[in-house]
Design a protein around this motif. Structure first.
Motif, PDB file in Angstrom:
ATOM      1  N   ALA A 250       2.347   1.714  -3.484  1.00  0.00           N
ATOM      2  CA  ALA A 250       1.322   2.164  -4.429  1.00  0.00           C
ATOM      3  C   ALA A 250       1.006   3.640  -4.229  1.00  0.00           C
ATOM      4  CB  ALA A 250       0.054   1.324  -4.257  1.00  0.00           C
ATOM      5  N   ARG A 251       0.895   4.087  -2.981  1.00  0.00           N
ATOM      6  CA  ARG A 251       0.638   5.509  -2.727  1.00  0.00           C
ATOM      7  C   ARG A 251       1.797   6.369  -3.176  1.00  0.00           C
ATOM      8  NH1 ARG A 251      -1.915   5.380   3.444  1.00  0.00           N
ATOM      9  NH2 ARG A 251      -3.979   4.551   2.875  1.00  0.00           N
TER      10      ARG A 251
ATOM     11  N   ARG B 265       0.821  -1.209   0.000  1.00  0.00           N
ATOM     12  CA  ARG B 265       0.000   0.000   0.000  1.00  0.00           C
ATOM     13  C   ARG B 265       0.857   1.262   0.000  1.00  0.00           C
ATOM     14  NH1 ARG B 265      -3.921   1.158   5.023  1.00  0.00           N
ATOM     15  NH2 ARG B 265      -1.869   1.231   6.025  1.00  0.00           N
ATOM     16  N   SER B 266       1.934   1.262   0.770  1.00  0.00           N
ATOM     17  CA  SER B 266       2.805   2.437   0.813  1.00  0.00           C
ATOM     18  C   SER B 266       3.473   2.674  -0.533  1.00  0.00           C
ATOM     19  CB  SER B 266       3.870   2.264   1.907  1.00  0.00           C
ATOM     20  OG  SER B 266       3.272   2.167   3.176  1.00  0.00           O
TER      21      SER B 266
ATOM     22  N   THR C  78      -6.583  -2.045  -3.550  1.00  0.00           N
ATOM     23  CA  THR C  78      -7.831  -2.414  -2.900  1.00  0.00           C
ATOM     24  C   THR C  78      -7.919  -3.936  -2.814  1.00  0.00           C
ATOM     25  OG1 THR C  78      -9.013  -2.368  -5.019  1.00  0.00           O
ATOM     26  CG2 THR C  78      -9.031  -0.349  -3.697  1.00  0.00           C
TER      27      THR C  78
ATOM     28  N   ARG D  47      -3.225   3.271  -5.976  1.00  0.00           N
ATOM     29  CA  ARG D  47      -3.898   2.727  -4.794  1.00  0.00           C
ATOM     30  C   ARG D  47      -4.049   1.224  -4.948  1.00  0.00           C
ATOM     31  NH1 ARG D  47      -9.680   2.329  -5.321  1.00  0.00           N
ATOM     32  NH2 ARG D  47     -10.366   2.764  -7.438  1.00  0.00           N
TER      33      ARG D  47
END
Length: 415
Positions: free
Chosen positions: A390-391, A387-388, A398, A396
């Motif tokens: 991707a940000r 997640r980090s 999911t 993002r």
């Protein structure tokens, strides 16, 4: 004879005041309110003077037109009255009352024509001045508010992880310059904080990796001794596994700390190639667990860091293989481009995951129905790192529960 001690004198007061000096007349500061008031007040005054001047000239012209004689008296043997503006007078044989009525009608008509011309020309002049005033006001407002655009562009550049940018706004000491200076001070503090964080991450990576590497080397040397007792070898293997787990935890924490920031250096990376490499690294583990890996890898090129993007795919595929069913399990890895974005989807069979526990999976050291790391499936940082990363790439990730058990993980990245 004893002398009376002289009490120490107080140190002199500093003559330099670190605070920003205040002007003698703060109400004379050229604030935006005063500048806009003077600007639009002056524009209104100029427009009023111009409109008044135009109306005065038009009124003078209308008066000159209205004062033209309505008829002419021509002399000779017989006095004759003629008029160009009042044809009724030219008919002749008019009584005095009829003549006066015709003259009055002509005067009223000429006055009405002059007033209509004055009104129409005044409206045209007002329309022209309104257009000029709006255009001039738009240009002046854009000039006054142009520093806001500069501040916005700098803020966008900073949002793209360019903390070295500064506004450095010149001009009068108004609210916008104060805002720009405050923003520059904030950026300076943020840059120092991020620099200190990067320095700490570098030092921590060295200080944490070195003792773990030394421990691993010592354990491997002792385990290589064929004459070591069986109990010592078993203890060494346990300590070696614990040390390896600590190394994974340190690497995960450092990667998580680095990936929370934006990616400055970006290069073209194909998600299809990233997914293929991740599958190749997990293929042996999947075969050992009897898990089939399948899927189509279509080209999907993004701008980013290839190592970090490969970490996303590797973590997702590893989790999909490790958290699977004992027999007949499968993992499907696909890459494609949808709606102008690159998409990586990892689906797998596995235990049923309640929808209310999806968000907990992305928290550090959290697993399904477990809090701390207590199994051999990882250190509990895989999805947090994904997640980090991707940000950091502006995307993002999911997760959705799959019908029948398992998860569908979807990573969306801008092209």
């Amino acid at each position: 004879m004893a002398t009376t001690p002289v009490p120490p004198t107080a140190p002199p007061k500093p003559t330099w005041d670190p605070r920003k000096p205040q002007p003698p007349f703060p109400w004379l500061r050229p604030t935006i309110r005063i500048r806009l008031t003077l600007l639009y007040g002056g524009m209104f005054l100029i427009a009023g003077i111009l409109l008044l001047s135009i109306i005065y000239l038009l009124a003078a012209q209308a008066l000159n037109t209205g004062n033209e004689p309505l008829f002419k008296i021509e002399g000779g043997n017989q006095i004759k009255v003629s008029s160009d503006n009042c044809p009724a007078v030219n008919t002749g044989n008019l009584s005095l009352s009829e003549f006066n009525a015709a003259i009055s009608t002509c005067v009223d008509h000429q006055r009405q024509v002059a007033l209509d011309n004055l009104l129409s020309r005044s409206l045209l002049a007002l329309l022209g001045l309104a257009i000029i005033a709006f255009a001039f006001g738009y240009a002046m407002a854009g000039r006054v508010l142009s520093p806001l655009g500069r501040i916005t562009r700098t803020a966008r550049a900073v949002a793209g992880s360019d903390l070295s940018r500064r506004i450095e706004l010149d001009g009068p000491d108004d609210e916008l310059k104060e805002l720009a200076d405050t923003f520059d001070d904030m950026l300076e503090r943020l840059q120092r904080a991020f620099t200190a964080q990067q320095r700490f991450v570098g030092n921590a990576s060295h200080e944490l990796r070195t003792p773990l590497a030394i421990n691993r080397t010592l354990l491997e040397v002792h385990l290589s001794d064929p004459g070591a007792p069986m109990e010592l070898q078993q203890l060494g293997k346990t300590l070696l596994a614990t040390n390896e787990r600590s190394e994974q935890l340190v690497e995960g924490l450092l990667l998580l700390a680095r990936s929370d920031n934006q990616i400055v250096e970006r290069k073209p990376v194909d998600l299809a190639e990233v997914a293929s490499r991740a599958v190749d690294q997990v293929l042996s583990e999947a075969e050992a667990k009897g898990v089939e890996i399948r899927g189509e890898h279509a080209a999907a090129v993004v701008q980013g860091n290839g190592v970090l993007l490969e970490r996303i795919a590797l973590n997702l595929v590893q989790n999909a293989v490790r958290y699977n069913v004992p027999e007949g399990g499968w993992v499907e890895v696909t890459t494609e481009v949808q709606h102008g974005q690159a998409v990586l989807v990892v689906s797998n069979t596995g235990p049923v995951v309640p929808a209310y526990e999806i968000d907990n999976l992305f928290e550090p050291f959290r697993r399904l129905r477990t809090e701390r790391t207590g199994s051999d499936k990882g250190v509990g940082l895989g999805l947090s790192i994904a997640r980090s990363v991707a940000r950091a790439h502006g995307g993002r990730i999911t997760a959705e529960p799959r019908e029948g058990g398992g998860l569908v993980m979807r990573v969306t990245l801008p092209i």
